[in-house]
Design an enzyme around this catalytic site. Structure first.
Site, PDB file in Angstrom:
ATOM      1  N   LYS A   1       0.855  -1.191   0.000  1.00 44.39           N
ATOM      2  CA  LYS A   1       0.000   0.000   0.000  1.00 44.39           C
ATOM      3  C   LYS A   1       0.888   1.238   0.000  1.00 44.39           C
ATOM      4  O   LYS A   1       1.710   1.415   0.901  1.00 44.39           O
ATOM      5  CB  LYS A   1      -0.904  -0.005   1.234  1.00 44.39           C
ATOM      6  CG  LYS A   1      -1.739   1.259   1.412  1.00 44.39           C
ATOM      7  CD  LYS A   1      -2.448   1.280   2.755  1.00 44.39           C
ATOM      8  CE  LYS A   1      -3.122   2.616   3.018  1.00 44.39           C
ATOM      9  NZ  LYS A   1      -3.709   2.699   4.385  1.00 44.39           N
TER      10      LYS A   1
ATOM     11  N   ASP B   1     -12.117   6.875   4.315  1.00 46.64           N
ATOM     12  CA  ASP B   1     -10.837   6.739   5.007  1.00 46.64           C
ATOM     13  C   ASP B   1     -10.388   5.283   5.085  1.00 46.64           C
ATOM     14  O   ASP B   1      -9.321   4.994   5.611  1.00 46.64           O
ATOM     15  CB  ASP B   1     -10.933   7.345   6.414  1.00 46.64           C
ATOM     16  CG  ASP B   1      -9.570   7.540   7.061  1.00 46.64           C
ATOM     17  OD1 ASP B   1      -8.579   7.650   6.308  1.00 46.64           O
ATOM     18  OD2 ASP B   1      -9.489   7.581   8.302  1.00 46.64           O
TER      19      ASP B   1
ATOM     20  N   ARG C   1      -7.766  -0.699   1.512  1.00 47.87           N
ATOM     21  CA  ARG C   1      -8.254  -1.994   1.032  1.00 47.87           C
ATOM     22  C   ARG C   1      -8.760  -1.902  -0.400  1.00 47.87           C
ATOM     23  O   ARG C   1      -8.749  -2.907  -1.126  1.00 47.87           O
ATOM     24  CB  ARG C   1      -9.309  -2.540   1.988  1.00 47.87           C
ATOM     25  CG  ARG C   1     -10.592  -1.760   2.079  1.00 47.87           C
ATOM     26  CD  ARG C   1     -11.339  -2.055   3.365  1.00 47.87           C
ATOM     27  NE  ARG C   1     -10.650  -1.455   4.507  1.00 47.87           N
ATOM     28  CZ  ARG C   1     -11.045  -1.630   5.769  1.00 47.87           C
ATOM     29  NH1 ARG C   1     -12.098  -2.394   6.048  1.00 47.87           N
ATOM     30  NH2 ARG C   1     -10.394  -1.061   6.753  1.00 47.87           N
TER      31      ARG C   1
ATOM     32  N   LYS D   1      -9.960  12.999   8.245  1.00 44.65           N
ATOM     33  CA  LYS D   1      -9.438  12.702   9.574  1.00 44.65           C
ATOM     34  C   LYS D   1      -9.409  13.971  10.428  1.00 44.65           C
ATOM     35  O   LYS D   1      -9.405  15.093   9.915  1.00 44.65           O
ATOM     36  CB  LYS D   1      -8.010  12.154   9.471  1.00 44.65           C
ATOM     37  CG  LYS D   1      -7.847  10.839   8.748  1.00 44.65           C
ATOM     38  CD  LYS D   1      -6.373  10.488   8.631  1.00 44.65           C
ATOM     39  CE  LYS D   1      -6.157   9.206   7.841  1.00 44.65           C
ATOM     40  NZ  LYS D   1      -6.587   8.009   8.565  1.00 44.65           N
TER      41      LYS D   1
ATOM     42  N   GLU E   1      -9.443   3.585   2.541  1.00 45.76           N
ATOM     43  CA  GLU E   1      -9.040   3.564   1.127  1.00 45.76           C
ATOM     44  C   GLU E   1      -8.025   2.473   0.817  1.00 45.76           C
ATOM     45  O   GLU E   1      -7.930   2.010  -0.323  1.00 45.76           O
ATOM     46  CB  GLU E   1      -8.476   4.932   0.727  1.00 45.76           C
ATOM     47  CG  GLU E   1      -7.013   5.186   1.042  1.00 45.76           C
ATOM     48  CD  GLU E   1      -6.685   5.216   2.524  1.00 45.76           C
ATOM     49  OE1 GLU E   1      -5.522   4.943   2.875  1.00 45.76           O
ATOM     50  OE2 GLU E   1      -7.587   5.511   3.345  1.00 45.76           O
TER      51      GLU E   1
ATOM     52  N   ASP F   1       1.758   6.616   5.392  1.00 44.57           N
ATOM     53  CA  ASP F   1       0.763   5.617   5.019  1.00 44.57           C
ATOM     54  C   ASP F   1       1.203   4.816   3.797  1.00 44.57           C
ATOM     55  O   ASP F   1       0.459   3.975   3.313  1.00 44.57           O
ATOM     56  CB  ASP F   1      -0.588   6.285   4.751  1.00 44.57           C
ATOM     57  CG  ASP F   1      -1.756   5.366   5.021  1.00 44.57           C
ATOM     58  OD1 ASP F   1      -1.588   4.377   5.764  1.00 44.57           O
ATOM     59  OD2 ASP F   1      -2.861   5.613   4.490  1.00 44.57           O
TER      60      ASP F   1
ATOM     61  N   ASP G   1      -2.600  10.485   3.392  1.00 45.95           N
ATOM     62  CA  ASP G   1      -3.982  10.058   3.613  1.00 45.95           C
ATOM     63  C   ASP G   1      -4.698  11.072   4.495  1.00 45.95           C
ATOM     64  O   ASP G   1      -4.556  11.063   5.717  1.00 45.95           O
ATOM     65  CB  ASP G   1      -4.007   8.667   4.263  1.00 45.95           C
ATOM     66  CG  ASP G   1      -5.436   8.196   4.523  1.00 45.95           C
ATOM     67  OD1 ASP G   1      -6.370   8.752   3.905  1.00 45.95           O
ATOM     68  OD2 ASP G   1      -5.605   7.267   5.325  1.00 45.95           O
TER      69      ASP G   1
END
Length: 504
Positions: free
Chosen positions: A267, A349, A353, A279, A351, A290, A272
């Site tokens: 990933k 949030d 997956r 967030k 995202e 991230d 993010d």
């Protein structure tokens, strides 16, 4: 890109007369070996008196510092305690090396000779002992610094270390491996440490140049190609940013590597914000990290390629920014993924997956891998459930999971196996799409639902999902690294690849 001075390790037959700092490696139970005894005699017994209390030597990583008399060529002698002989491991040696590096730096020393006398009771060869200490020293010496103005002493701050007491060819081979591992760990750390205005989807490929230098093929899939492949999930995640997403495909095939590759998916969310489900401010402070999963894959391939490992490896990185805008992914959007399965989106949030869904399917369908391993800073729930000690591991294969957990224990990157069960699919049912992309209550143990979701995109390949959320950054200095990026996962996966190859 900021570069940290890389320590230089050289082998030598005996202690040089020009050596100013001598480091004697010592366990609690073993007396001095011949080199240390000769040095102690030269020092008039000062060394043996300094080490009279064996309880001090029982604490691995303790440094006993002795200023040598003027009659001795060495200016300083340090006894590095390795602990009790029966408790010495590759990991404890690396930790001791890290503490030694910190001690030398605190004293302003940039050169030393490590002396290994025969030590009874340690089940590791001398070359491995010295190499593991050298690894710890190198990892501890890594630093990330973007200051243009800093205090400079004017001297070369590169640490130069002579290693004495192990066979040259065996030691050179062991050093080649640990230097390759350190190269991978350090580069992965640098990628994570880079601020988001210096590392983003538009320039990520520029930071992959060390892969080319290591003999790794790099292919970048742009938005047009992602569209052709139907990778609408990663396109949706990146749709809110002015910097469109990409996928980087990395390929390394060592001499003698099998036709069927091992595959690693990372990933790579360079920042993010949470998207439209934004967030809170304090949650965003570390979101440049991230992309820790993608960085770990890069570091692993560097580590394998630079030691010439005879393996065949593919890396696939899903690179994007998750930003809020008028074009951003919205809750209740329904996306057709590369696999053809439709997914109903809820919390934007979550995202990671979505990115992994397309990348896992692409990896499985294009490369026919023997195993797929993905790494992602994926869920808050794995952090709440496992705390700061373990990362989460989910797997469809018991043997792979066991060997991977053992590899993590050996290098200090610890994983705890969590449930991967079809029963979690019930929480992923949508009345309008093939899947909803997370369970209705994300606060209620979301990590197993995320794993259950990802399983639908693996094409039934043997698969391991590593949820490394919370492990990508350290807020304090540690024996094997300073505050900042950790490159968590690189050492474990290198050890797993090596142990799996040797077992077959």
């Amino acid at each position: 890109m900021p570069q940290s001075p890389v320590p230089v390790f050289e082998t030598a037959e005996e202690i040089s007369a020009e050596t100013s700092v001598v480091v004697i490696l010592q366990t609690a139970q073993t007396g001095f070996g011949p080199r240390a005894m000769a040095l102690d005699t030269e020092m008039g017994g000062i060394l043996s008196r300094a080490c009279a209390d064996t309880t001090v030597l029982a604490e691995s990583g303790t440094c006993i510092d002795v200023i040598a008399p003027q009659t001795v060529s060495a200016r300083r002698v340090i006894v590095l305690a390795l602990g009790k002989a029966e408790a010495v491991t590759a990991l404890s040696l690396a930790h001791a090396g890290g503490l030694l590096a910190a001690h030398l730096e605190g004293k302003g020393e940039c050169a030393a000779t490590l002396v290994l006398d025969p030590i009874a009771g340690i089940g590791l060869p001398g070359a491995e002992i010295l190499a593991r200490i050298a690894l710890g020293m190198r990892l501890r010496r890594y630093r990330f610094d973007m200051r243009n103005r800093r205090q400079r002493a004017g001297a070369d701050r590169t640490l130069r270390v002579q290693l004495v007491g192990a066979g040259g060819s065996e030691l050179n081979s062991a050093l080649a491996r640990i230097n390759a591992i350190a190269d991978g760990v350090e580069y992965a750390r640098t990628l994570v440490n880079l601020p988001p205005n210096h590392l983003h989807p538009d320039n990520f490929h520029d930071h992959l140049e060390p892969l080319h230098e290591a003999g790794i093929d790099v292919e970048i899939l742009d938005t047009a190609r992602l569209g052709e492949l139907g990778m609408n999930a990663i396109l949706a995640v990146g749709s809110g940013s002015v910097r469109p997403p990409r996928v980087a495909v990395l390929r390394y095939r060592g001499k003698g590597g099998p036709a069927q590759p091992l595959a690693f998916v990372g990933k790579g969310v360079c920042f993010d914000s949470g998207g439209l489900c934004i967030k809170r401010g304090e949650q965003m402070f570390d979101m440049k990290a991230d992309m820790g999963g993608a960085a770990a894959v890069v570091g692993l391939l560097i580590a394998l390629a630079r030691q010439g490992s005879p393996v065949h490896v593919v890396g696939v990185l899903g690179i994007a920014e998750n930003m809020p805008s008028g074009t951003a992914l919205k809750p209740r959007d329904i996306i057709t993924t590369a696999s053809g399965q439709t997914v109903e989106v809820f919390d934007t949030d979550a995202e990671g997956r979505l990115i992994l869904a397309d990348c896992l399917y692409y990896t499985a369908s294009r490369f026919n891998p023997s195993v797929i391993v993905d790494l992602a800073t994926l869920t808050y729930s794995v952090m709440r459930g496992l705390g700061s000690v373990f990362a989460g591991l989910f797997s469809t294969d018991d043997a792979i999971a066991s060997r991977m957990i053992a590899a993590g224990e050996a290098v200090g990157e610890r994983f705890w196996r969590l449930p991967l069960d079809r029963a979690y699919d019930e929480g992923l049912q949508s009345p309008f799409a093939d899947l909803r992309h997370h369970a209705k209550d994300m606060e209620d143990g979301d990590a197993p639902y995320a794993a259950a979701f990802l399983r639908h995109f693996t094409e039934d390949r043997p698969w391991v999902h590593l949820d490394i959320a919370g492990k990508e950054l350290a807020d304090t200095d540690r024996p094997l690294g300073r505050q900042g990026a950790t490159a968590f996962g690189v050492q474990m996966l290198e050890e797993w690849v090596r142990s799996s190859r040797e077992a077959n």
